[in-house]
Write a protein that holds these residues in place. Structure first.
Motif, PDB file in Angstrom:
ATOM      1  N   LEU A   1       0.840  -1.206   0.000  1.00  0.00           N
ATOM      2  CA  LEU A   1       0.000   0.000   0.000  1.00  0.00           C
ATOM      3  C   LEU A   1       0.871   1.250   0.000  1.00  0.00           C
ATOM      4  O   LEU A   1       0.536   2.248  -0.655  1.00  0.00           O
ATOM      5  CB  LEU A   1      -0.947  -0.012   1.205  1.00  0.00           C
ATOM      6  CG  LEU A   1      -2.099  -1.031   1.113  1.00  0.00           C
ATOM      7  CD1 LEU A   1      -2.752  -1.248   2.477  1.00  0.00           C
ATOM      8  CD2 LEU A   1      -3.155  -0.599   0.090  1.00  0.00           C
ATOM      9  N   ALA A   2       2.007   1.197   0.701  1.00  0.00           N
ATOM     10  CA  ALA A   2       2.915   2.355   0.718  1.00  0.00           C
ATOM     11  C   ALA A   2       3.498   2.572  -0.688  1.00  0.00           C
ATOM     12  O   ALA A   2       3.590   3.719  -1.157  1.00  0.00           O
ATOM     13  CB  ALA A   2       4.029   2.134   1.732  1.00  0.00           C
ATOM     14  N   ARG A   3       3.833   1.492  -1.366  1.00  0.00           N
ATOM     15  CA  ARG A   3       4.347   1.626  -2.740  1.00  0.00           C
ATOM     16  C   ARG A   3       3.296   2.260  -3.649  1.00  0.00           C
ATOM     17  O   ARG A   3       3.579   3.168  -4.419  1.00  0.00           O
ATOM     18  CB  ARG A   3       4.671   0.245  -3.320  1.00  0.00           C
ATOM     19  CG  ARG A   3       5.976  -0.335  -2.896  1.00  0.00           C
ATOM     20  CD  ARG A   3       6.131  -1.599  -3.737  1.00  0.00           C
ATOM     21  NE  ARG A   3       7.192  -2.455  -3.294  1.00  0.00           N
ATOM     22  CZ  ARG A   3       7.388  -3.693  -3.759  1.00  0.00           C
ATOM     23  NH1 ARG A   3       6.562  -4.193  -4.667  1.00  0.00           N
ATOM     24  NH2 ARG A   3       8.382  -4.426  -3.350  1.00  0.00           N
ATOM     25  N   ALA A   4       2.048   1.730  -3.556  1.00  0.00           N
ATOM     26  CA  ALA A   4       0.979   2.236  -4.431  1.00  0.00           C
ATOM     27  C   ALA A   4       0.698   3.706  -4.107  1.00  0.00           C
ATOM     28  O   ALA A   4       0.481   4.529  -5.006  1.00  0.00           O
ATOM     29  CB  ALA A   4      -0.287   1.393  -4.252  1.00  0.00           C
ATOM     30  N   SER A   5       0.737   4.045  -2.822  1.00  0.00           N
ATOM     31  CA  SER A   5       0.469   5.416  -2.417  1.00  0.00           C
ATOM     32  C   SER A   5       1.561   6.364  -2.937  1.00  0.00           C
ATOM     33  O   SER A   5       1.259   7.463  -3.423  1.00  0.00           O
ATOM     34  CB  SER A   5       0.380   5.443  -0.888  1.00  0.00           C
ATOM     35  OG  SER A   5       0.310   6.748  -0.444  1.00  0.00           O
ATOM     36  N   ALA A   6       2.813   5.915  -2.871  1.00  0.00           N
ATOM     37  CA  ALA A   6       3.914   6.753  -3.387  1.00  0.00           C
ATOM     38  C   ALA A   6       3.745   6.966  -4.900  1.00  0.00           C
ATOM     39  O   ALA A   6       3.920   8.073  -5.413  1.00  0.00           O
ATOM     40  CB  ALA A   6       5.251   6.099  -3.086  1.00  0.00           C
ATOM     41  N   ARG A   7       3.343   5.903  -5.573  1.00  0.00           N
ATOM     42  CA  ARG A   7       3.159   5.992  -7.026  1.00  0.00           C
ATOM     43  C   ARG A   7       1.998   6.926  -7.376  1.00  0.00           C
ATOM     44  O   ARG A   7       2.069   7.686  -8.337  1.00  0.00           O
ATOM     45  CB  ARG A   7       2.879   4.579  -7.584  1.00  0.00           C
ATOM     46  CG  ARG A   7       2.724   4.493  -9.086  1.00  0.00           C
ATOM     47  CD  ARG A   7       2.004   3.213  -9.490  1.00  0.00           C
ATOM     48  NE  ARG A   7       0.739   3.077  -8.782  1.00  0.00           N
ATOM     49  CZ  ARG A   7       0.056   1.945  -8.656  1.00  0.00           C
ATOM     50  NH1 ARG A   7       0.516   0.833  -9.175  1.00  0.00           N
ATOM     51  NH2 ARG A   7      -1.086   1.915  -7.997  1.00  0.00           N
ATOM     52  N   ASP A   8       0.911   6.892  -6.560  1.00  0.00           N
ATOM     53  CA  ASP A   8      -0.302   7.654  -6.884  1.00  0.00           C
ATOM     54  C   ASP A   8      -0.399   8.959  -6.089  1.00  0.00           C
ATOM     55  O   ASP A   8      -1.505   9.467  -5.873  1.00  0.00           O
ATOM     56  CB  ASP A   8      -1.554   6.792  -6.625  1.00  0.00           C
ATOM     57  CG  ASP A   8      -1.513   5.485  -7.405  1.00  0.00           C
ATOM     58  OD1 ASP A   8      -0.829   5.448  -8.460  1.00  0.00           O
ATOM     59  OD2 ASP A   8      -2.132   4.499  -6.968  1.00  0.00           O
ATOM     60  N   SER A   9       0.705   9.477  -5.631  1.00  0.00           N
ATOM     61  CA  SER A   9       0.775  10.729  -4.857  1.00  0.00           C
ATOM     62  C   SER A   9      -0.210  10.750  -3.687  1.00  0.00           C
ATOM     63  O   SER A   9      -0.906  11.745  -3.457  1.00  0.00           O
ATOM     64  CB  SER A   9       0.510  11.946  -5.747  1.00  0.00           C
ATOM     65  OG  SER A   9       1.082  11.804  -6.993  1.00  0.00           O
ATOM     66  N   GLY A  10      -0.310   9.627  -2.976  1.00  0.00           N
ATOM     67  CA  GLY A  10      -1.103   9.586  -1.742  1.00  0.00           C
ATOM     68  C   GLY A  10      -2.592   9.356  -1.944  1.00  0.00           C
ATOM     69  O   GLY A  10      -3.325   9.224  -0.975  1.00  0.00           O
ATOM     70  N   LYS A  11      -3.060   9.275  -3.217  1.00  0.00           N
ATOM     71  CA  LYS A  11      -4.508   9.099  -3.433  1.00  0.00           C
ATOM     72  C   LYS A  11      -4.856   7.613  -3.347  1.00  0.00           C
ATOM     73  O   LYS A  11      -4.256   6.795  -4.052  1.00  0.00           O
ATOM     74  CB  LYS A  11      -4.902   9.620  -4.816  1.00  0.00           C
ATOM     75  CG  LYS A  11      -5.239  11.103  -4.794  1.00  0.00           C
ATOM     76  CD  LYS A  11      -5.810  11.551  -6.129  1.00  0.00           C
ATOM     77  CE  LYS A  11      -4.741  12.255  -6.941  1.00  0.00           C
ATOM     78  NZ  LYS A  11      -4.704  12.034  -8.333  1.00  0.00           N
ATOM     79  N   ALA A  12      -5.841   7.253  -2.500  1.00  0.00           N
ATOM     80  CA  ALA A  12      -6.235   5.844  -2.385  1.00  0.00           C
ATOM     81  C   ALA A  12      -7.605   5.652  -3.012  1.00  0.00           C
ATOM     82  O   ALA A  12      -8.494   6.489  -2.824  1.00  0.00           O
ATOM     83  CB  ALA A  12      -6.269   5.432  -0.919  1.00  0.00           C
ATOM     84  N   ASP A  13      -7.802   4.548  -3.779  1.00  0.00           N
ATOM     85  CA  ASP A  13      -9.142   4.286  -4.314  1.00  0.00           C
ATOM     86  C   ASP A  13      -9.983   3.586  -3.241  1.00  0.00           C
ATOM     87  O   ASP A  13      -9.522   3.346  -2.122  1.00  0.00           O
ATOM     88  CB  ASP A  13      -9.064   3.511  -5.638  1.00  0.00           C
ATOM     89  CG  ASP A  13      -8.505   2.103  -5.468  1.00  0.00           C
ATOM     90  OD1 ASP A  13      -8.728   1.485  -4.414  1.00  0.00           O
ATOM     91  OD2 ASP A  13      -7.838   1.622  -6.408  1.00  0.00           O
ATOM     92  N   ARG A  14     -11.236   3.246  -3.610  1.00  0.00           N
ATOM     93  CA  ARG A  14     -12.190   2.722  -2.617  1.00  0.00           C
ATOM     94  C   ARG A  14     -11.663   1.466  -1.909  1.00  0.00           C
ATOM     95  O   ARG A  14     -11.838   1.305  -0.699  1.00  0.00           O
ATOM     96  CB  ARG A  14     -13.519   2.408  -3.343  1.00  0.00           C
ATOM     97  CG  ARG A  14     -14.713   2.131  -2.445  1.00  0.00           C
ATOM     98  CD  ARG A  14     -15.948   1.846  -3.290  1.00  0.00           C
ATOM     99  NE  ARG A  14     -15.741   0.721  -4.179  1.00  0.00           N
ATOM    100  CZ  ARG A  14     -15.960  -0.542  -3.845  1.00  0.00           C
ATOM    101  NH1 ARG A  14     -16.438  -0.847  -2.662  1.00  0.00           N
ATOM    102  NH2 ARG A  14     -15.724  -1.523  -4.703  1.00  0.00           N
TER     103      ARG A  14
END
Ligand code: Z5A
Length: 217
Positions: free
Chosen positions: A152-165
């Motif tokens: 989740l930290a990797r995905a968050s770094a990639r997506d500038s902190g935006k999380a989907d549902r």
């Protein structure tokens, strides 16, 4: 273990939590299938779930939108609708015409997320998957395994902190998803290649390539 052969098509699926490196590894494998194994570029198809068709991409948006209110059974049915269309339009015709289909998530995701994560009964998940997939089964499933907190930290770094549902669900949910994947891999060891996704990308790619080549030989 069923061997993939170049004379017929094959379905290779990639599974794991968010940020595990599925898209990265699919890209690397697609390049090597063409560049090193000499497959014509149009013999390698890359698709993702949910998505890959007009219907699937539309439903994907609804499924990912943080403000969508979707109950567990509805969620399972929406993923199944995407899968059914993808199987019908792309995967089944691809395999029948001798293509290697690389799919970013498939039916195991519904077992792990809606079954393990949401707690839907296994029999219900199995029946929607059977409806969506028909006779289509992956020849090989690569499970990229890692602690969900890291993914989740990797995905968050990639997506500038935006999380989907779904990313926004708590860590306990994502841990149940990981446990469900482990159970799936234990139940079908011949189909699954389980890799430690914290290893460097190049090492993970090498392990996948080794297995795919062994099976394609
Ligand atoms: N879902 C479901 O609930 N039920 C279903 O039946 C299906 C899906 C089919 C789809 O989200 C969501 O739908 C997913 C499950 C659910 N939700 N959640 N939560 P998606 O398609 O948007 O995303 P995803 O499938 O979860 O994947 P992802 O987050 O895009 O990650 P990925 O493709 O596995 O990783 P990546 O993009 O290749 O890499 C992520 C980052 O890590 C990137 O910056 C890379 O450079 C980096 N990376 C990659 N490998 C490494 C290694 N080895 N070391 C260090 N860093 C790395």
């Amino acid at each position: 273990m069923a061997a993939l052969t170049l004379s017929k098509g094959a379905l290779v699926t990639f599974e794991g939590g968010e940020g595990a490196g599925k898209s990265t590894q699919i890209g690397r494998l697609a390049e090597r299938l063409v560049g090193e194994l000499g497959l014509a570029p149009d013999r390698v198809i890359r698709v993702r779930e949910p998505g890959g068709t007009v219907l699937g991409e539309g439903i994907r948006e609804i499924l990912k939108r943080p403000e969508s209110r979707i109950g567990g059974p509805a969620e399972a049915l929406l993923f199944a609708a995407c899968r059914s269309q993808l199987v019908e339009d792309v995967i089944r015709p691809g395999i029948s015409s001798g293509k290697v289909v690389l799919c970013d998530r498939f039916a195991d995701s519904t077992v792990a997320y809606q079954g393990g994560g949401r707690g839907l009964p296994a029999a219900l998940v199995d029946s929607v998957n059977r409806l969506a997939c028909g006779e289509v089964r992956p020849d090989l499933t690569v499970l990229l395994d890692l602690d969900p907190a890291v993914g989740l930290a990797r995905a968050s770094a990639r997506d500038s902190g935006k999380a989907d549902r779904l990313e926004a669900l708590d860590l306990a949910f994502h841990r149940r998803v990981r446990d469900a994947y482990h159970a799936l891999a234990r139940s079908e060891p011949a189909r699954f290649l389980v890799l430690d996704a914290t290893r460097p990308q190049a090492e993970v790619a090498e392990a996948i390539w080794h297995e795919v080549r062994r099976r394609l030989a």
